[in-house]
Design a protein around this motif. Structure first.
Motif, PDB file in Angstrom:
ATOM      1  N   PRO A  59     -46.621 -57.231   9.753  1.00 45.57           N
ATOM      2  CA  PRO A  59     -47.451 -56.193  10.373  1.00 45.57           C
ATOM      3  C   PRO A  59     -46.976 -54.777  10.094  1.00 45.57           C
ATOM      4  CG  PRO A  59     -46.155 -57.360  12.029  1.00 45.57           C
ATOM      5  CD  PRO A  59     -46.001 -58.117  10.755  1.00 45.57           C
ATOM      6  N   ILE A  60     -45.664 -54.598   9.907  1.00 45.63           N
ATOM      7  CA  ILE A  60     -45.096 -53.263   9.674  1.00 45.63           C
ATOM      8  C   ILE A  60     -44.053 -53.366   8.571  1.00 45.63           C
ATOM      9  CG2 ILE A  60     -43.773 -51.349  10.682  1.00 45.63           C
ATOM     10  CD1 ILE A  60     -44.910 -52.224  13.427  1.00 45.63           C
ATOM     11  N   VAL A  61     -44.107 -52.433   7.624  1.00 47.59           N
ATOM     12  CA  VAL A  61     -43.146 -52.402   6.522  1.00 47.59           C
ATOM     13  C   VAL A  61     -42.704 -50.959   6.298  1.00 47.59           C
ATOM     14  CG1 VAL A  61     -42.750 -52.877   4.071  1.00 47.59           C
ATOM     15  CG2 VAL A  61     -44.222 -54.409   5.403  1.00 47.59           C
ATOM     16  N   ASN A  62     -41.400 -50.732   6.274  1.00 50.67           N
ATOM     17  CA  ASN A  62     -40.862 -49.394   5.998  1.00 50.67           C
ATOM     18  C   ASN A  62     -41.002 -49.034   4.528  1.00 50.67           C
ATOM     19  OD1 ASN A  62     -39.975 -48.926   8.622  1.00 50.67           O
ATOM     20  ND2 ASN A  62     -37.890 -49.618   8.230  1.00 50.67           N
ATOM     21  N   ILE A  63     -41.358 -47.776   4.271  1.00 54.70           N
ATOM     22  CA  ILE A  63     -41.404 -47.253   2.911  1.00 54.70           C
ATOM     23  C   ILE A  63     -40.593 -45.956   2.879  1.00 54.70           C
ATOM     24  CG2 ILE A  63     -42.857 -46.394   1.053  1.00 54.70           C
ATOM     25  CD1 ILE A  63     -43.200 -49.389   1.616  1.00 54.70           C
ATOM     26  N   GLY A  64     -39.443 -46.000   2.240  1.00 56.29           N
ATOM     27  CA  GLY A  64     -38.568 -44.835   2.126  1.00 56.29           C
ATOM     28  C   GLY A  64     -37.685 -44.998   0.900  1.00 56.29           C
ATOM     29  N   SER A  65     -36.766 -44.071   0.730  1.00 55.58           N
ATOM     30  CA  SER A  65     -35.842 -44.163  -0.395  1.00 55.58           C
ATOM     31  C   SER A  65     -34.670 -45.083  -0.100  1.00 55.58           C
ATOM     32  CB  SER A  65     -35.311 -42.772  -0.761  1.00 55.58           C
ATOM     33  OG  SER A  65     -34.459 -42.288   0.273  1.00 55.58           O
ATOM     34  N   GLY A  66     -34.427 -45.314   1.197  1.00 55.84           N
ATOM     35  CA  GLY A  66     -33.262 -46.090   1.590  1.00 55.84           C
ATOM     36  C   GLY A  66     -31.986 -45.275   1.599  1.00 55.84           C
ATOM     37  N   GLN A  67     -32.116 -43.939   1.500  1.00 56.08           N
ATOM     38  CA  GLN A  67     -30.948 -43.060   1.507  1.00 56.08           C
ATOM     39  C   GLN A  67     -31.179 -41.904   2.479  1.00 56.08           C
ATOM     40  OE1 GLN A  67     -29.491 -41.843  -2.336  1.00 56.08           O
ATOM     41  NE2 GLN A  67     -30.188 -43.718  -3.322  1.00 56.08           N
ATOM     42  N   ALA A  68     -30.127 -41.515   3.166  1.00 56.41           N
ATOM     43  CA  ALA A  68     -30.176 -40.343   4.037  1.00 56.41           C
ATOM     44  C   ALA A  68     -29.674 -39.140   3.251  1.00 56.41           C
ATOM     45  CB  ALA A  68     -29.315 -40.559   5.279  1.00 56.41           C
ATOM     46  N   THR A  69     -30.508 -38.142   3.101  1.00 52.83           N
ATOM     47  CA  THR A  69     -30.165 -36.933   2.338  1.00 52.83           C
ATOM     48  C   THR A  69     -30.159 -35.739   3.274  1.00 52.83           C
ATOM     49  OG1 THR A  69     -31.204 -37.799   0.331  1.00 52.83           O
ATOM     50  CG2 THR A  69     -30.891 -35.408   0.461  1.00 52.83           C
ATOM     51  N   SER A 129     -31.334 -36.107  14.367  1.00 54.67           N
ATOM     52  CA  SER A 129     -30.486 -35.476  13.364  1.00 54.67           C
ATOM     53  C   SER A 129     -30.297 -36.327  12.111  1.00 54.67           C
ATOM     54  CB  SER A 129     -29.106 -35.163  13.967  1.00 54.67           C
ATOM     55  OG  SER A 129     -28.462 -36.377  14.357  1.00 54.67           O
ATOM     56  N   TRP A 130     -30.664 -37.619  12.177  1.00 57.19           N
ATOM     57  CA  TRP A 130     -30.352 -38.519  11.060  1.00 57.19           C
ATOM     58  C   TRP A 130     -31.394 -39.630  10.986  1.00 57.19           C
ATOM     59  CZ3 TRP A 130     -29.069 -43.516   9.678  1.00 57.19           C
ATOM     60  CH2 TRP A 130     -28.307 -43.690   8.506  1.00 57.19           C
ATOM     61  N   HIS A 131     -31.931 -39.854   9.801  1.00 59.66           N
ATOM     62  CA  HIS A 131     -32.891 -40.938   9.569  1.00 59.66           C
ATOM     63  C   HIS A 131     -32.639 -41.551   8.202  1.00 59.66           C
ATOM     64  CE1 HIS A 131     -36.826 -41.023  12.164  1.00 59.66           C
ATOM     65  NE2 HIS A 131     -35.756 -41.270  12.871  1.00 59.66           N
ATOM     66  N   ARG A 132     -32.637 -42.859   8.157  1.00 61.20           N
ATOM     67  CA  ARG A 132     -32.609 -43.583   6.880  1.00 61.20           C
ATOM     68  C   ARG A 132     -33.335 -44.906   7.060  1.00 61.20           C
ATOM     69  NH1 ARG A 132     -29.382 -47.378   3.950  1.00 61.20           N
ATOM     70  NH2 ARG A 132     -27.661 -47.487   5.456  1.00 61.20           N
ATOM     71  N   ALA A 133     -34.211 -45.231   6.122  1.00 57.69           N
ATOM     72  CA  ALA A 133     -34.990 -46.464   6.208  1.00 57.69           C
ATOM     73  C   ALA A 133     -34.212 -47.644   5.665  1.00 57.69           C
ATOM     74  CB  ALA A 133     -36.289 -46.307   5.434  1.00 57.69           C
ATOM     75  N   ASP A 134     -34.324 -48.770   6.328  1.00 55.25           N
ATOM     76  CA  ASP A 134     -33.938 -50.058   5.771  1.00 55.25           C
ATOM     77  C   ASP A 134     -35.182 -50.571   5.053  1.00 55.25           C
ATOM     78  OD1 ASP A 134     -33.513 -52.761   5.269  1.00 55.25           O
ATOM     79  OD2 ASP A 134     -32.463 -53.113   7.160  1.00 55.25           O
ATOM     80  N   ILE A 135     -35.119 -50.692   3.733  1.00 56.92           N
ATOM     81  CA  ILE A 135     -36.307 -51.058   2.950  1.00 56.92           C
ATOM     82  C   ILE A 135     -36.219 -52.480   2.391  1.00 56.92           C
ATOM     83  CG2 ILE A 135     -36.961 -48.700   2.398  1.00 56.92           C
ATOM     84  CD1 ILE A 135     -35.555 -48.985  -0.283  1.00 56.92           C
ATOM     85  N   ALA A 136     -35.382 -53.306   3.009  1.00 53.83           N
ATOM     86  CA  ALA A 136     -35.227 -54.683   2.528  1.00 53.83           C
ATOM     87  C   ALA A 136     -36.536 -55.465   2.641  1.00 53.83           C
ATOM     88  CB  ALA A 136     -34.123 -55.391   3.308  1.00 53.83           C
TER      89      ALA A 136
END
Length: 339
Positions: free
Chosen positions: A243-253, A286-293
């Protein structure tokens, strides 16, 4: 719905065009918000696929479907959908900034109305909805956000996007919500940090000073074409999807690093001066990073483009200098979806 033969590049990531089948009718894919920040690259990627008949939706005349999801009656929308008979619908609509009533209408009411209309008119069509990392809200530094992470949005924007995603996930349709982290690319709106910073650099003498709020926050920036590739995979994937899938780079910049890289890409030789705390939302998150597994396992998707690729595309598309200077830049918002 008709689904292509799968031909994802599961080792290299990205999207490989599926092989067409001359014996099957084209897959009719309706992209709502086709002229928006994410709608344009999504439309470009889907429109390039063999076997796809692309349909465009938007608020202005001239689209295959003309409607504003924030206000259109459900039965009116259902009638329009029935006439087009799409096999898949991609919802790229939404609003990043505005009054609370506007945000809730666009980001919560809109997806809910779309789901109700699809249930009436096209119950077997797949729905791919673009959500936002803003739905997660604050998280502990160092902990990547998975789809099962708590959702604790810090403002109306994130709460309204979360409501829209919940409507999609609970609709009973063949639906998936792609939670897009911080997209960067051509056409980035000034409501988001990358677009606003690019406009400020454009409107400042090459050896001048760009003043910003704090750039100390960390974000997960993802190229808009990578996002579009993920949408194409979600549209064409066989079988049900999570139902939900993360889409990101998988890195915190660090946002400061993005600012420096954009300065290099643009040829800006001046200074970027930070002052104050930045936006209230940035201070809270202050910090976000996606788990894209899950995106890799469910879609065969991985990001293939760098932040520099995204910033280069952004800068090349920056319009001519405006008459009025751009206000100081703040670090907001989380996740940018424009319709």
């Amino acid at each position: 719905m008709h689904v292509f033969d799968a031909s994802e590049d599961r080792d290299g990531g990205g999207f490989v065009e599926p092989a067409g089948d001359a014996g099957l009718a084209p897959t009719r894919v309706l992209v709502l918000g086709s002229g928006g920040f994410l709608g344009e690259p999504v439309t470009a990627v889907l429109g390039a696929l063999a076997g796809v008949r692309l349909l465009r939706g938007g608020r202005s005349a001239g689209h295959d479907l003309t409607a504003d999801l924030a206000t259109v009656p459900v039965r009116t929308l259902a009638s329009a959908l029935a006439a087009l008979a799409p096999d898949a619908v991609v919802n790229c609509t939404g609003m990043v900034a505005g009054a609370p009533t506007e945000l809730c209408a666009a980001n919560a009411r809109g997806p809910a109305a779309l789901c109700e209309a699809m249930a009436l008119a096209t119950p077997n069509a797949r729905l791919v909805h673009l959500g936002s990392a803003g739905e997660y809200g604050a998280t502990e530094v160092g902990n990547p956000l998975s789809e099962s992470s708590p959702t604790r949005p810090t403002g109306v924007y994130g709460a309204s996007k979360l409501t829209g995603t919940l409507a999609v996930a609970g609709s009973g349709l063949d639906a998936v919500a792609l939670r897009v982290f911080n997209p960067v690319g051509a056409g980035a709106p000034v409501a988001g940090l990358p677009g606003r910073l690019a406009a400020a650099i454009r409107d400042t003498p090459r050896d001048g000073v760009v003043r910003t709020g704090s750039l100390a926050a960390y974000r997960d920036f993802v190229d808009t074409t990578d996002v579009a590739d993920a949408v194409a995979l979600a549209v064409t994937a066989p079988g049900p999807l999570p139902p939900i899938v993360n889409i990101g780079s998988g890195q915190a910049t660090r946002v400061r690093a993005l600012a420096r890289e954009l300065a290099e890409v643009s040829g800006f030789r001046g200074r970027i001066e930070e002052s104050g705390q930045g936006s209230e939302r940035s201070a809270e998150v202050s910090w976000h990073r996606a788990d894209i597994a899950l995106a890799a396992s469910a879609l065969g998707w991985r990001p293939t483009r760098t932040l520099r690729d995204a910033l280069t595309a952004l800068w090349r598309a920056v319009p001519a200098r405006t008459a009025a200077p751009v206000a100081p830049v703040a670090v907001e918002p989380l996740g940018t979806i424009a319709r």
